[in-house]
Design an enzyme around this catalytic site. Sequence first.
Site, mmCIF file in Angstrom:
data_model
loop_
_atom_site.group_PDB
_atom_site.id
_atom_site.type_symbol
_atom_site.label_atom_id
_atom_site.label_comp_id
_atom_site.label_asym_id
_atom_site.label_seq_id
_atom_site.Cartn_x
_atom_site.Cartn_y
_atom_site.Cartn_z
ATOM 1 N N LYS A 8 -2.263 17.664 6.146
ATOM 2 C CA LYS A 8 -2.515 16.613 7.125
ATOM 3 C C LYS A 8 -3.769 16.949 7.935
ATOM 4 O O LYS A 8 -4.058 18.105 8.196
ATOM 5 C CB LYS A 8 -1.321 16.464 8.081
ATOM 6 C CG LYS A 8 -0.086 15.848 7.459
ATOM 7 C CD LYS A 8 -0.261 14.348 7.241
ATOM 8 C CE LYS A 8 1.045 13.743 6.710
ATOM 9 N NZ LYS A 8 0.898 12.308 6.462
ATOM 10 N N HIS A 27 0.823 -1.212 0.000
ATOM 11 C CA HIS A 27 0.000 0.000 0.000
ATOM 12 C C HIS A 27 0.859 1.266 0.000
ATOM 13 O O HIS A 27 0.446 2.297 -0.532
ATOM 14 C CB HIS A 27 -0.912 -0.011 1.235
ATOM 15 C CG HIS A 27 -1.369 1.343 1.668
ATOM 16 N ND1 HIS A 27 -2.100 2.181 0.858
ATOM 17 C CD2 HIS A 27 -1.192 2.028 2.831
ATOM 18 C CE1 HIS A 27 -2.363 3.307 1.500
ATOM 19 N NE2 HIS A 27 -1.815 3.248 2.687
#
Length: 244
Positions: free
Chosen positions: A243, A173
Amino acid sequence: IGTLGSGNHFIELCLDENDYLWVMLHSGSRGIGNRIGQYFIQLARKEMERHQIHLPDRDLGYLQEGSVYFNDYVAAVSWAQDYALLNREAMMNRALTVLKQQLKPFTLTREAINCHHNFVAKEWHDGHHVWITRKGAIRARTDELGIIPGSMGARSYIIRGKGNPESFCSCSHGAGRSMSRTAAKKAFTVDDLARQTAGIECRKDKGVLDEIPGAYKNIDKVMSFQGDLVEVVHTLKQIINIKG
């Protein structure tokens, strides 16, 4: 819905090798999937006790396929995965709306690439229908496009799967952490974060210090280990990282 979450979840603007702009985001079911997992783990442990099945580790508890609990689990996980997809779609639509407001007119030239990680799916492998759990992995069937992100200061990759049966048509991933969040906060400073993310518009404060690139594995080395699973289609470099 339409919320990013914390940790390694992000929204990024990236440029590929041809200077095309990509919008990439990483988010999931916003904790619901984790709660579902914890709930059914407890049920599985109780089922092992009820059937007097003794396992070498309590985390190996399972739900028998075809049982009510098993069917409930599959339904709950499927719901969480659908929710995660809808959550990402909502955020992507909002991001594109803002870009259309702020940038010169542009055209969307590619179909969106979506790929789950940490998910369960029923698939056909080696002549059988089987349940596949991919933890820290994405599906990489033949010619299937996927995304392998690096850290907030490294490259990311758009890949095409090779459908390798030895990996159940899977690949990694992302880069993966090389140290824990606690260890990263002890090992690095805010100045280190600023140096490692130089040239990238992103947070550079202690609140995201555990996401410093140095706390992650080298994405290029990770990619070199899975040449038999995927081929690189595009190499992306972020210019803005947000973020949660």
